[in-house]
Enzyme design. Structure first.
Site, PDB file in Angstrom:
ATOM      1  N   CYS A   2       0.998  -1.066   0.165  1.00  0.00           N
ATOM      2  CA  CYS A   2      -0.417  -0.222  -0.176  1.00  0.00           C
ATOM      3  C   CYS A   2       0.981   1.350   0.022  1.00  0.00           C
ATOM      4  CB  CYS A   2      -0.783  -0.027   1.035  1.00  0.00           C
ATOM      5  SG  CYS A   2      -1.371  -1.461   1.679  1.00  0.00           S
ATOM      6  N   ARG A  27       1.055   1.320  -6.017  1.00  0.00           N
ATOM      7  CA  ARG A  27       1.514   0.570  -4.888  1.00  0.00           C
ATOM      8  C   ARG A  27      -0.324   0.062  -4.650  1.00  0.00           C
ATOM      9  NH1 ARG A  27       6.037   0.772  -2.567  1.00  0.00           N
ATOM     10  NH2 ARG A  27       5.098  -0.331  -0.061  1.00  0.00           N
ATOM     11  N   TRP A  70      -4.097  -1.422  -0.696  1.00  0.00           N
ATOM     12  CA  TRP A  70      -4.282  -2.937  -1.535  1.00  0.00           C
ATOM     13  C   TRP A  70      -4.569  -3.882  -0.444  1.00  0.00           C
ATOM     14  CZ3 TRP A  70      -4.589  -4.817  -6.770  1.00  0.00           C
ATOM     15  CH2 TRP A  70      -4.576  -5.713  -6.450  1.00  0.00           C
ATOM     16  N   ASN A  96       1.141   0.292   6.764  1.00  0.00           N
ATOM     17  CA  ASN A  96       1.123  -1.293   5.632  1.00  0.00           C
ATOM     18  C   ASN A  96       1.670  -2.505   6.835  1.00  0.00           C
ATOM     19  OD1 ASN A  96       0.973   0.360   3.436  1.00  0.00           O
ATOM     20  ND2 ASN A  96       2.887   1.105   2.708  1.00  0.00           N
ATOM     21  N   GLY A  97       1.614  -3.461   5.681  1.00  0.00           N
ATOM     22  CA  GLY A  97       2.055  -4.877   6.256  1.00  0.00           C
ATOM     23  C   GLY A  97       1.142  -5.585   6.988  1.00  0.00           C
ATOM     24  N   GLU A 479       4.058 -23.022 -18.587  1.00  0.00           N
ATOM     25  CA  GLU A 479       4.003 -21.453 -18.123  1.00  0.00           C
ATOM     26  C   GLU A 479       5.526 -20.832 -19.133  1.00  0.00           C
ATOM     27  OE1 GLU A 479       2.270 -19.391 -16.792  1.00  0.00           O
ATOM     28  OE2 GLU A 479       3.824 -18.024 -16.191  1.00  0.00           O
ATOM     29  N   LYS A 483       5.337 -17.533 -21.759  1.00  0.00           N
ATOM     30  CA  LYS A 483       5.775 -16.411 -20.869  1.00  0.00           C
ATOM     31  C   LYS A 483       6.609 -15.870 -22.075  1.00  0.00           C
ATOM     32  CE  LYS A 483       3.826 -15.322 -18.550  1.00  0.00           C
ATOM     33  NZ  LYS A 483       3.214 -14.984 -17.429  1.00  0.00           N
ATOM     34  N   GLU A 486       4.383 -14.432 -24.927  1.00  0.00           N
ATOM     35  CA  GLU A 486       3.457 -12.722 -24.715  1.00  0.00           C
ATOM     36  C   GLU A 486       4.330 -11.674 -24.683  1.00  0.00           C
ATOM     37  OE1 GLU A 486       2.351 -14.535 -20.386  1.00  0.00           O
ATOM     38  OE2 GLU A 486       0.351 -13.442 -21.257  1.00  0.00           O
ATOM     39  N   HIS A 502       6.082 -38.385 -29.148  1.00  0.00           N
ATOM     40  CA  HIS A 502       4.741 -38.578 -30.405  1.00  0.00           C
ATOM     41  C   HIS A 502       4.770 -37.604 -30.858  1.00  0.00           C
ATOM     42  CE1 HIS A 502       4.556 -42.051 -27.590  1.00  0.00           C
ATOM     43  NE2 HIS A 502       4.484 -41.156 -26.447  1.00  0.00           N
ATOM     44  N   LYS A 601      -4.421  -6.855 -18.879  1.00  0.00           N
ATOM     45  CA  LYS A 601      -4.102  -7.378 -17.554  1.00  0.00           C
ATOM     46  C   LYS A 601      -5.230  -7.783 -16.920  1.00  0.00           C
ATOM     47  CE  LYS A 601      -1.506  -7.971 -13.891  1.00  0.00           C
ATOM     48  NZ  LYS A 601      -0.470  -9.654 -13.985  1.00  0.00           N
TER      49      LYS A 601
END
Ligand code: F6R
Length: 606
Positions: A2, A27, A70, A96-97, A479, A483, A486, A502, A601
């Site tokens: 945050c 943030r 956040w 924050n935290g 994955e 990446k 993308e 195969h 996103k």
């Protein structure tokens, strides 16, 4: 993650605080709030522009604290937005935290007659500080005794109504800096906001707190020993600071892996008992015990995390798992089955296809659970129970740190479900310890990022690339390929290593490289055979292997090393070099890796 900003000086505080908050929005941006002793408290859900609408034009205060949030505890609502006050509203606090022991502290305060307006751990901290302030002779003393009772992480700023021009800050595992101006001072969770006031900055060390007035600053350790430090000059511009000095958010977020792997498991591992403590599931223990079959639903990278989770949950918890792509799930016939449960995985919590699957499952009376990053998102609200990832906001479009945290949370879930069933304490402890080692091991891999850059330069002009892996690394192969696709637009395919013979091996020639994930594990020899087949056809091979393995060194053209770890954790570590490789290839080709073409996103359309 945050954002905190506080100001004390002779200018009007609110415009300065709003400006600082806006610069911190990267943030966290689900809600925001401001308190000035002269003007009062203002909070709004959504980005800072929403808060701006509520602020008085004739505000007079020359000091105040502000926060952009956040969510970690409690949904993004105005009540949960910071600043939070103590019981008697003598002080306001932004934080924050995560206060890990906030439940115990809250219970004690409730017994003492306190009432809470929010579900946050921060409000508990504010109340506790208010209590301590009542008996302490100074705020220094109150802060010291409060913070000694707190377990977890914090970066905070506090202001007392009775002393409006003095602001306190403290740091422990969450960054806080003070800005030293001419007759004005400020506090920020990073330099972006401070830069609006001054270029002179002092970062607090963990366990330090600071007191600022317009003319002075003082830094002390928690046992109140004064430390002297001169300010440094901020050399970066605001954009560089937001990216923490990195050229792109993608690299910043890859580099955050140690922190994210720490945060996603924080307070959740009971190492000596070999158990996982997943708050969001605790109240539903019985229902979770009755699960006979699990269907994981997700899209894109989150789907691959699900495929990884299948291997883990089947091995450690003995529950049969099926993994379905969100956009397909709804169109299949579902055979009703007692004990079936759905697990949705989503970073954004807004993916339309995943959401539609949850709705469909609920319509059929199936228990729906979620692993979500964005607190209070639609998927978080739609699922009956769930676990948050605590990965912080992910700005880069291609998922990196959120994917790692998904894998880690799945490991915690496998531990949780396993211990409800047959998993022995010894194996559970082994898994728990391996999870706890991830942050250090991730840091070790990242420290060698320049080696990945060299390999990226070597392969950047290839047209195609194959990624192969088996067992726990099967999902990683897909994955890794995703990446690269993308961010570099190179055609890349993921494959189970055993599937090469195969069909895909037909493509191999000297211009078609393969990335093989081949750590020291139960399928090492088998994957080595697959690599040998590729080498026999003159295909170049980049291997991801366990440090010290001499066999792979002989065989592969290039090797990216990962530390020794048990099978499922090695699969998490293997993701990091693939993320770096994709990043460096994309950058070498001159692309905007943070905003790949044609992608968004959050995919909120079906
Ligand atoms: C890939 C990527 C996407 C997302 C997918 C699901 O890098 O980011 O494939 O994983 O769109 O998104 P969430 O996790 O938000 O549901």
């Amino acid at each position: 993650m945050c954002g905190i900003f506080a100001y004390t000086g002779s200018k009007k505080a609110i415009p300065i605080l709003v400006d600082g908050l806006t610069s911190l929005e990267y943030r966290g941006y689900d809600s925001a709030g401001i308190f000035t002793p002269a003007d009062g408290v203002f909070k709004a859900v959504g980005p800072v522009v929403e808060l701006r609408k509520l602020l008085p034009e004739n505000a007079n205060g020359t000091s105040g604290i502000a926060h952009t949030r956040w969510a970690t505890h409690g949904a993004p609502t105005a009540e949960n937005a910071h600043p939070h006050a103590d019981q008697n509203e003598i002080l306001y606090l932004v934080h924050n935290g995560i206060v890990e022991n906030y439940k115990e502290l809250k219970e004690e305060l409730l017994k003492a007659g306190h009432t809470f307006k929010s579900q946050t751990d921060t409000e508990v901290l504010a109340h506790l500080l208010g209590v301590e302030r009542g008996t302490a002779s100074s705020m220094d003393e109150a802060l010291e005794s409060t913070l000694q009772k707190v377990r977890g992480t914090y970066g905070l700023a506090v202001i007392e109504k009775a002393a409006p021009s003095t602001i306190y800050a403290a740091a422990m595992g969450s960054p806080i800096a003070i800005g030293v101006g001419e007759n004005e001072m400020c506090i920020g969770s990073d330099a972006t906001a401070i830069l609006r006031v001054t270029k002179q900055i002092i970062y607090l060390e963990d366990g330090e707190f600071a007191k600022i007035t317009p003319q002075n600053y003082e830094i002390k350790t928690l046992d109140r020993k004064i430390t002297t430090r001169a300010p440094e000059e901020i050399e970066w511009d605001a954009d560089t600071i937001k990216k923490n000095g990195f050229d792109h958010y993608m690299l910043k977020e890859i580099m955050e892996a140690p922190e994210v792997l720490e945060n996603s498991a924080r307070g959740r591992l009971l190492l000596t008992e070999g158990r996982a403590n997943l708050g969001g599931l605790a109240e539903h223990e019985k229902e979770l015990q009755n699960i006979k079959r699990l269907v994981i639903v997700a899209c894109g990278s989150a789907y691959y995390a699900g495929v990884y989770g299948k291997y883990l949950i089947e091995e450690y918890a003995g529950i049969p798992v099926e993994v379905a792509i969100g956009s397909e799930f709804r169109y299949r016939a579902h055979i009703p089955e007692e004990g079936a449960a759905l697990l949705a995985i989503s970073q954004s919590g807004e993916t339309a296809d995943t959401l539609a699957s949850i709705k469909e499952a609920k319509r059929r009376g199936i228990l729906a659970r979620g692993i979500v990053n964005v607190v209070g998102s639609t998927i978080a609200r739609e699922t009956d129970l769930g676990v948050y990832k605590h990965a912080g906001p992910e700005v880069g479009v291609a998922s990196t740190k959120a994917f790692l945290s998904q894998m880690e949370v799945l490991a915690l879930l496998a531990l949780y479900l396993g211990r409800q069933r047959h998993l022995s304490v010894e194996r559970a402890i082994e898994l728990g310890k391996a999870i706890a080692e991830l942050p250090t091991q991730a840091a070790e891999i990242l420290s060698k990022h320049e080696e990945v850059k060299v390999i990226a330069e070597k392969y950047k002009d290839v047209r195609d690339m194959l990624y192969i892996g088996r067992k726990y690394n099967f999902a990683g192969a897909y994955e890794g390929a995703l990446k690269l696709k993308e961010v570099s637009y190179i055609h890349a395919e993921g494959y189970g290593a055993g599937e090469m013979k195969h069909g895909p091996i037909a493509m191999i020639d000297p211009l078609f490289p393969t990335l093989a994930i081949v750590p020291d594990d139960a399928v090492f020899e088998k994957t080595i055979s697959n690599i040998e087949e590729i080498k026999a056809r003159k295909g170049p091979v980049i291997a991801i292997a366990t440090t010290g393995n001499t066999q792979i060194k002989e065989l592969a053209d290039d090797v990216l090393w990962i530390p020794k770890a048990i099978e499922p954790m090695a699969a998490i570590l293997a993701i990091i070099p693939m993320q770096l490789l994709a990043y460096y290839v994309g950058v070498a080709k001159g692309y905007n890796v943070d905003r790949p073409r044609n992608l968004a996103k959050s995919v909120t359309v079906e």
